[in-house]
Write an enzyme that holds these catalytic residues in place. Sequence first.
Site, short mmCIF file in Angstrom:
data_model
loop_
_atom_site.label_atom_id
_atom_site.label_comp_id
_atom_site.label_asym_id
_atom_site.label_seq_id
_atom_site.Cartn_x
_atom_site.Cartn_y
_atom_site.Cartn_z
CD GLU A 92 -3.09 -0.99 2.15
OE1 GLU A 92 -4.25 -1.34 1.83
OE2 GLU A 92 -2.80 -0.58 3.28
CB CYS A 112 7.77 -5.09 8.13
SG CYS A 112 9.12 -4.17 8.89
CB CYS A 116 6.47 -2.32 15.23
SG CYS A 116 8.12 -1.82 14.67
CB CYS A 119 3.12 -1.62 12.76
SG CYS A 119 3.28 -1.62 10.98
CB CYS A 331 1.28 6.59 11.45
SG CYS A 331 2.79 5.91 12.07
S1 SF4 Z 1 6.26 0.26 12.02
FE1 SF4 Z 1 5.60 -1.51 10.80
S2 SF4 Z 1 6.50 -1.22 8.77
FE2 SF4 Z 1 7.57 0.17 10.19
S3 SF4 Z 1 9.36 -1.02 10.90
FE3 SF4 Z 1 7.73 -1.41 12.40
S4 SF4 Z 1 6.73 -3.28 11.65
FE4 SF4 Z 1 7.94 -2.47 9.96
#
Ligand code: SF4
Length: 339
Positions: A92, A112, A116, A119, A331
């Site tokens: 996206e 990813c 995190c 996220c 975000c």
């Molecule tokens: S916020 Fe999401 S996209 Fe960004 S580094 Fe952390 S897990 Fe990866």
Amino acid sequence: MNLLPDLRGLTPVGMAELCVSLGGTPHQARAVSRAVFRDGVESLSELPVAARLRALLAGRCRISTLGIDTRLKSDDGTEKFLYRLQDGETVEGVLIPERARRTLCVSTQVGCRSACRFCVTGMSGFVRSLSAAEMAGQVIAAQKVAGCRVTNIVLMGCGEPLDNFDAVSRFACIAVDPLAFGIPPGRITLSTSGITPEIARMPRELDVRLAVSLNAADDETRSRIMPINRKYPLAKLMQALRAYGETGRRVLIEYVLLAGVNDSASDAEKLAALLQELNCMVNLLLFNPQTDLPYRRPDELSARRFQRVLLDAGFVSVVRDSRGIDIAAACGQLRAATA
Ligand code: SF4
């Protein structure tokens, strides 16, 4: 799979070398760059050069395409795109209009590895890294569909850009080149979860603005919400950031406030102490609630209290508006694949 070099992944300098090696002129090479990056041609047959050079290029390279499957527009003008890559994977991106600016949030990976906890991309796992051509393809596709030039880029979409350093670095070279997107380095911001060895490489090899998604000022809290902190704990990260700051560059610290997790006055005091002597400014973001994530959004008042501690300690600190919440474009709301 077509393994010929992709013109969207060549810098204009690389394109000039290729064209000249095939008997083309520097003028023709510039025309190829403009056609590929500015006009977004999708076929070698559309290149505005002599038929002979076109035929020679056709035997040695290709142009990848990247389509937009869905396009959602928020009440505040923010647009979210679901791009389809040539192997069928999706990422996206978000286009944020703001006065004369058109900022495009670019994805660098499908999924990813940083994982995190707040996220949705991180929670969907890691699939693969994107090529520089696929990042350039996002800019080309967004410009075409929105009918405007992108003026700023934030590498804050799906993925950890510093986990894909070489492709991101090549994309940055393409983005800044006047024969490609012509966006000055000061208008390109890379956001990382804190891959310290690659931060050390940035001033020499990837000179764009650095943002660090910090989100906690002690290792226990940070490791809980950002597992990458176990590999690169705060002491190492701060050492890398101080070294980066010593090169005269300012770091943007991003801090997503999660109610009851990292948003107390004592968290703010710990953050102020941690950032002392770092050339930085702090962006505070209120978490955007997600049904599948166990965190809550703090109220405005606690965000302002947190900000007040930082301001009183002498930091430049802003509570940022969340754009595109109604279309899940804010975000932490981007995901790798929804199709
Ligand atoms: S916020 Fe999401 S996209 Fe960004 S580094 Fe952390 S897990 Fe990866």
